[in-house]
Design a protein around this motif. Sequence first.
Motif, mmCIF file in Angstrom:
data_model
loop_
_atom_site.group_PDB
_atom_site.id
_atom_site.type_symbol
_atom_site.label_atom_id
_atom_site.label_comp_id
_atom_site.label_asym_id
_atom_site.label_seq_id
_atom_site.Cartn_x
_atom_site.Cartn_y
_atom_site.Cartn_z
ATOM 1 N N CYS A 11 48.668 65.026 14.890
ATOM 2 C CA CYS A 11 49.048 64.707 13.663
ATOM 3 C C CYS A 11 48.785 65.338 12.540
ATOM 4 N N ARG A 21 54.385 61.542 12.807
ATOM 5 C CA ARG A 21 52.822 61.586 12.788
ATOM 6 C C ARG A 21 52.395 62.523 11.493
ATOM 7 N N ILE A 70 50.880 62.365 7.687
ATOM 8 C CA ILE A 70 50.077 61.634 6.343
ATOM 9 C C ILE A 70 50.053 62.272 5.352
ATOM 10 N N GLU A 104 49.142 57.863 0.441
ATOM 11 C CA GLU A 104 48.128 56.853 0.875
ATOM 12 C C GLU A 104 47.344 56.197 -0.437
ATOM 13 N N ARG A 106 45.094 53.076 -0.592
ATOM 14 C CA ARG A 106 44.108 53.794 0.193
ATOM 15 C C ARG A 106 43.467 55.087 -0.290
ATOM 16 N N ARG A 132 39.183 56.518 5.786
ATOM 17 C CA ARG A 132 40.371 55.994 6.326
ATOM 18 C C ARG A 132 41.649 56.762 6.619
ATOM 19 N N ILE A 133 41.873 58.014 5.888
ATOM 20 C CA ILE A 133 42.799 58.777 6.112
ATOM 21 C C ILE A 133 42.753 59.358 7.544
ATOM 22 N N ARG A 163 43.337 56.602 10.191
ATOM 23 C CA ARG A 163 45.086 56.433 10.108
ATOM 24 C C ARG A 163 45.453 57.356 11.263
ATOM 25 N N GLU A 222 44.963 56.177 14.687
ATOM 26 C CA GLU A 222 45.598 55.330 15.092
ATOM 27 C C GLU A 222 47.090 55.739 15.432
ATOM 28 N N LEU A 223 47.583 56.497 14.534
ATOM 29 C CA LEU A 223 49.160 57.079 14.940
ATOM 30 C C LEU A 223 48.931 57.913 16.326
#
Length: 116
Positions: free
Chosen positions: A16, A42, A44, A49, A54, A61-62, A65, A68-69
């Motif tokens: 990602c 994928r 970010i 954000e 965010r 948190r980034i 994320r 998660e991706l």
Amino acid sequence: AVEVVSRLRAAGMEMCVITNGHPEVQHPKLQALRASELFGSRMIVGGDEVLAGRGEKPDPRIFARACELTGIPPEESIHVGDSLASDVRGALDAGLLAAVWVSPGGAAPPAEGPRP
């Protein structure tokens, strides 16, 4: 870079892109680099954000994320970046397995601060 990403993907690695910055600057850069051909959706952008309430790097948190991706838990994830403060500190604070620092211009890390 394309060859490295292709080889990692062929080896089963999930990846990602996380980039800080304003979306109006970063999205055109990612398009110019044809990053979607390598990473699909994928990607970010930290500015997106922030606009969504965010945070961008080094906010944990980034990194969560990104995990998660990719479907990879933080404790099995590695982040590669060129900023000790944003990339290394953020990745370690997010609980990632490791952070790899790509030293800008071959500079040695400062004595104080996060250690890659």
